[in-house]
Design a protein around this motif. Sequence first.
Motif, PDB file in Angstrom:
ATOM      1  N   ASN A  58      20.944  -1.430   4.824  1.00  0.00           N
ATOM      2  CA  ASN A  58      20.193  -0.858   5.564  1.00  0.00           C
ATOM      3  C   ASN A  58      19.946  -1.462   7.057  1.00  0.00           C
ATOM      4  O   ASN A  58      19.531  -0.326   7.796  1.00  0.00           O
ATOM      5  N   GLY A  59      20.168  -2.556   7.243  1.00  0.00           N
ATOM      6  CA  GLY A  59      20.347  -2.982   8.684  1.00  0.00           C
ATOM      7  C   GLY A  59      21.661  -2.539   9.879  1.00  0.00           C
ATOM      8  O   GLY A  59      21.272  -2.301  10.877  1.00  0.00           O
ATOM      9  N   ALA A  60      22.665  -1.972   8.797  1.00  0.00           N
ATOM     10  CA  ALA A  60      23.681  -1.578   9.528  1.00  0.00           C
ATOM     11  C   ALA A  60      23.783  -0.073   9.919  1.00  0.00           C
ATOM     12  O   ALA A  60      24.510   0.352  10.681  1.00  0.00           O
ATOM     13  N   VAL A  61      23.209   0.780   9.033  1.00  0.00           N
ATOM     14  CA  VAL A  61      23.495   2.238   9.160  1.00  0.00           C
ATOM     15  C   VAL A  61      22.499   2.866  10.547  1.00  0.00           C
ATOM     16  O   VAL A  61      21.343   2.101  10.948  1.00  0.00           O
ATOM     17  N   ASP A  62      22.978   3.788  10.983  1.00  0.00           N
ATOM     18  CA  ASP A  62      21.946   4.307  12.255  1.00  0.00           C
ATOM     19  C   ASP A  62      21.030   5.286  11.170  1.00  0.00           C
ATOM     20  O   ASP A  62      21.429   5.780  10.081  1.00  0.00           O
ATOM     21  N   ASP A  63      19.821   5.525  11.756  1.00  0.00           N
ATOM     22  CA  ASP A  63      18.678   6.202  11.153  1.00  0.00           C
ATOM     23  C   ASP A  63      18.918   7.580  10.850  1.00  0.00           C
ATOM     24  O   ASP A  63      18.577   8.064   9.672  1.00  0.00           O
ATOM     25  N   ARG A  64      19.882   8.251  11.635  1.00  0.00           N
ATOM     26  CA  ARG A  64      20.279   9.600  11.289  1.00  0.00           C
ATOM     27  C   ARG A  64      20.937   9.999  10.262  1.00  0.00           C
ATOM     28  O   ARG A  64      20.634  10.757   9.253  1.00  0.00           O
ATOM     29  N   ARG A  65      21.758   8.817   9.505  1.00  0.00           N
ATOM     30  CA  ARG A  65      22.574   9.094   8.397  1.00  0.00           C
ATOM     31  C   ARG A  65      22.083   8.209   7.294  1.00  0.00           C
ATOM     32  O   ARG A  65      22.611   8.124   6.249  1.00  0.00           O
ATOM     33  N   ARG A  66      20.892   7.434   7.667  1.00  0.00           N
ATOM     34  CA  ARG A  66      20.521   6.643   6.588  1.00  0.00           C
ATOM     35  C   ARG A  66      20.283   7.198   5.064  1.00  0.00           C
ATOM     36  O   ARG A  66      20.656   6.536   3.895  1.00  0.00           O
ATOM     37  N   GLY A  67      19.816   8.087   5.072  1.00  0.00           N
ATOM     38  CA  GLY A  67      19.305   8.741   3.756  1.00  0.00           C
ATOM     39  C   GLY A  67      20.726   8.891   2.939  1.00  0.00           C
ATOM     40  O   GLY A  67      21.014   8.608   1.548  1.00  0.00           O
ATOM     41  N   ARG A  68      21.848   9.758   3.668  1.00  0.00           N
ATOM     42  CA  ARG A  68      22.990   9.955   2.888  1.00  0.00           C
ATOM     43  C   ARG A  68      23.826   8.546   2.569  1.00  0.00           C
ATOM     44  O   ARG A  68      24.286   8.820   1.397  1.00  0.00           O
ATOM     45  N   ILE A  69      23.744   7.775   3.345  1.00  0.00           N
ATOM     46  CA  ILE A  69      24.656   6.525   3.002  1.00  0.00           C
ATOM     47  C   ILE A  69      24.146   5.556   2.083  1.00  0.00           C
ATOM     48  O   ILE A  69      24.772   5.317   1.348  1.00  0.00           O
ATOM     49  N   ASP A 120      11.596   1.711   8.686  1.00  0.00           N
ATOM     50  CA  ASP A 120      10.510   1.273   9.383  1.00  0.00           C
ATOM     51  C   ASP A 120      10.400  -0.290   9.521  1.00  0.00           C
ATOM     52  O   ASP A 120       9.546  -0.649  10.451  1.00  0.00           O
ATOM     53  N   PHE A 121      11.317  -0.936   9.274  1.00  0.00           N
ATOM     54  CA  PHE A 121      11.528  -2.477   9.309  1.00  0.00           C
ATOM     55  C   PHE A 121      12.602  -3.057   9.821  1.00  0.00           C
ATOM     56  O   PHE A 121      13.752  -2.533   9.540  1.00  0.00           O
ATOM     57  N   ARG A 122      12.843  -3.952  10.717  1.00  0.00           N
ATOM     58  CA  ARG A 122      14.011  -4.504  11.176  1.00  0.00           C
ATOM     59  C   ARG A 122      13.672  -6.258  10.887  1.00  0.00           C
ATOM     60  O   ARG A 122      12.652  -6.689  10.613  1.00  0.00           O
ATOM     61  N   GLY A 123      15.097  -6.717  11.255  1.00  0.00           N
ATOM     62  CA  GLY A 123      15.000  -8.043  11.250  1.00  0.00           C
ATOM     63  C   GLY A 123      14.556  -8.942   9.865  1.00  0.00           C
ATOM     64  O   GLY A 123      14.777  -8.305   8.656  1.00  0.00           O
ATOM     65  N   GLN A 124      13.663  -9.912  10.212  1.00  0.00           N
ATOM     66  CA  GLN A 124      13.090 -10.745   8.978  1.00  0.00           C
ATOM     67  C   GLN A 124      12.319  -9.832   8.116  1.00  0.00           C
ATOM     68  O   GLN A 124      12.112 -10.099   7.017  1.00  0.00           O
ATOM     69  N   ARG A 125      11.639  -8.994   8.779  1.00  0.00           N
ATOM     70  CA  ARG A 125      10.550  -8.187   7.925  1.00  0.00           C
ATOM     71  C   ARG A 125      11.379  -7.118   7.098  1.00  0.00           C
ATOM     72  O   ARG A 125      10.891  -6.710   6.003  1.00  0.00           O
ATOM     73  N   LEU A 126      12.532  -6.791   7.450  1.00  0.00           N
ATOM     74  CA  LEU A 126      13.451  -5.958   6.660  1.00  0.00           C
ATOM     75  C   LEU A 126      13.713  -6.794   5.425  1.00  0.00           C
ATOM     76  O   LEU A 126      13.640  -6.371   4.101  1.00  0.00           O
ATOM     77  N   ALA A 127      14.206  -8.064   5.645  1.00  0.00           N
ATOM     78  CA  ALA A 127      14.656  -8.992   4.614  1.00  0.00           C
ATOM     79  C   ALA A 127      13.218  -9.163   3.704  1.00  0.00           C
ATOM     80  O   ALA A 127      13.566  -9.323   2.370  1.00  0.00           O
ATOM     81  N   ILE A 142      -0.875  -1.070  10.226  1.00  0.00           N
ATOM     82  CA  ILE A 142       0.019  -1.749   9.404  1.00  0.00           C
ATOM     83  C   ILE A 142       1.168  -0.827   9.233  1.00  0.00           C
ATOM     84  O   ILE A 142       1.190   0.323   9.672  1.00  0.00           O
ATOM     85  N   PRO A 143       2.443  -1.383   9.283  1.00  0.00           N
ATOM     86  CA  PRO A 143       3.671  -0.615   9.560  1.00  0.00           C
ATOM     87  C   PRO A 143       3.578   0.046   8.495  1.00  0.00           C
ATOM     88  O   PRO A 143       3.611   0.055   7.117  1.00  0.00           O
ATOM     89  N   ARG A 144       3.921   1.562   8.699  1.00  0.00           N
ATOM     90  CA  ARG A 144       3.774   2.543   7.588  1.00  0.00           C
ATOM     91  C   ARG A 144       5.257   2.861   7.299  1.00  0.00           C
ATOM     92  O   ARG A 144       6.233   2.901   7.879  1.00  0.00           O
ATOM     93  N   ALA A 145       5.408   3.357   6.056  1.00  0.00           N
ATOM     94  CA  ALA A 145       6.562   3.739   5.372  1.00  0.00           C
ATOM     95  C   ALA A 145       6.500   5.203   4.835  1.00  0.00           C
ATOM     96  O   ALA A 145       7.238   5.800   4.244  1.00  0.00           O
ATOM     97  N   ASP A 146       5.868   6.155   5.994  1.00  0.00           N
ATOM     98  CA  ASP A 146       5.638   7.503   5.623  1.00  0.00           C
ATOM     99  C   ASP A 146       6.134   8.075   6.890  1.00  0.00           C
ATOM    100  O   ASP A 146       5.764   9.521   6.719  1.00  0.00           O
ATOM    101  N   VAL A 147       6.470   7.761   8.033  1.00  0.00           N
ATOM    102  CA  VAL A 147       6.747   8.661   8.969  1.00  0.00           C
ATOM    103  C   VAL A 147       8.319   9.022   9.030  1.00  0.00           C
ATOM    104  O   VAL A 147       9.069   7.954   8.998  1.00  0.00           O
ATOM    105  N   ASP A 148       8.372  10.359   9.195  1.00  0.00           N
ATOM    106  CA  ASP A 148      10.036  10.823   9.073  1.00  0.00           C
ATOM    107  C   ASP A 148      10.482  10.665  10.525  1.00  0.00           C
ATOM    108  O   ASP A 148       9.817  11.212  11.665  1.00  0.00           O
ATOM    109  N   PRO A 149      11.627  10.246  10.704  1.00  0.00           N
ATOM    110  CA  PRO A 149      12.004   9.836  11.999  1.00  0.00           C
ATOM    111  C   PRO A 149      12.417  11.127  12.718  1.00  0.00           C
ATOM    112  O   PRO A 149      12.800  12.040  11.912  1.00  0.00           O
TER     113      PRO A 149
END
Length: 396
Positions: A123-134, A322-329, A389-396
């Motif tokens: 999840n941290g390695a992929v780019d956001d444009r292809r995230r869903g497919r990968i 929506d999350f990076r770094g330690q928050r992603l973990a 609050i960081p949201r998990a509903d925003v489409d990039p």
Amino acid sequence: MSPLPLPFWRVAGVLLLIGIEALLFGFSYPFFSLALEKREIANWLIGLNASLAGAGILFLGPFLPRLIDRFGVSRLVAAQFAVSLAAFAAIALADHLVVWFVARFIMGACFSSLWTTTEIWLNGAVDDRRRGRIIGASGTLYAACQFVGPLLLGWTGATGPLPLAAAMLPLAVGVLVALSIRSAAGEVEDEDGPGDTRTLATAIRLAGALVGAAFLTGLGETAMQSLLPLYGLAHGLDDAGASRLVAIFSLGEAVLVALLGWLADKAGRRATLLGTAVVAVAASLALPLAIGSEVLLAPVLFIAGGAVSGLYTLGVVLIGADFRGQRLAVVSTGFAMAYSAGSILGATPIGYLIDLAGVEALPLSIAAGFALLFAFLLWQTRPRPRGIIPRADVDP
């Protein structure tokens, strides 16, 4: 020509690790069951051995974000593969029942945390444009490699040194591959430090709807796989026909997650998540109507399997967006812990409902759970002022 949008080996290498992990996961469950059965121990002990493996993430999960921060994701994944290899080697060197149980617990904790850690890494390695497919493709890859695991056991058998060697070889490859991949700055580790690592509580605070989706997915998936055969038998199917219900459900899980990942990138992640919850409800409600029809039953089960599993995959995609770094973990680990908690509870409460109200409690209770999830997703993802609050509903 523009450069490739993804560092190839960083993504391909993590996908290879996911494949190895899935292969060993699919191999280890039947291997331990068959090998222990040949030792003529009680069935409840064989079941306990399997439970030790399944509960691993609940023991190790709270520490994963700090371990990633302390050692780095590459070395942590390599260590998990190495410790799993050592557990198989211990069985080969000391064929004692206590060793089988201790090794299974250690191995289960490693496999469970590998599932979470490689998911965080990808999840941290992929780019956001292809995230869903990968991410979706990784779910299909996991299912395919997990399917190969029992086939490998069919070739090696469950006794003697050959199955142990067959397990240790890919684990050794996993160590080397993990050490060969370097994370880009900010992918998982960051300069903010571990922060708040009360994993599950923090994950609920930051992404409560997605954690709820993970819990219900684990509960629904386990209940369907465990109780579908009983549902089929109650409707007049023979043993083979009842078992095929699980196979069709699992095939939907394997095939449709890749499609849902692609759809999330194209149609929007929030809309896809909400739509998948609706499909999960509809497919569950359709099962009592389809069980008497050979034409309808397979498509309904196939779609139900893909929708239930797809909710987990889409949750992973949204967390990565929506999350990076330690928050992603932290959030990813809490998400995985919620899924595992649902899996451990699994069939028990729904089985009790079946005892009280009959077999139709299986699809109806799962439909009710996902209907509540849909309502919660709508509430949780409603527009809010920025910064709360960081949201998990925003489409990039």
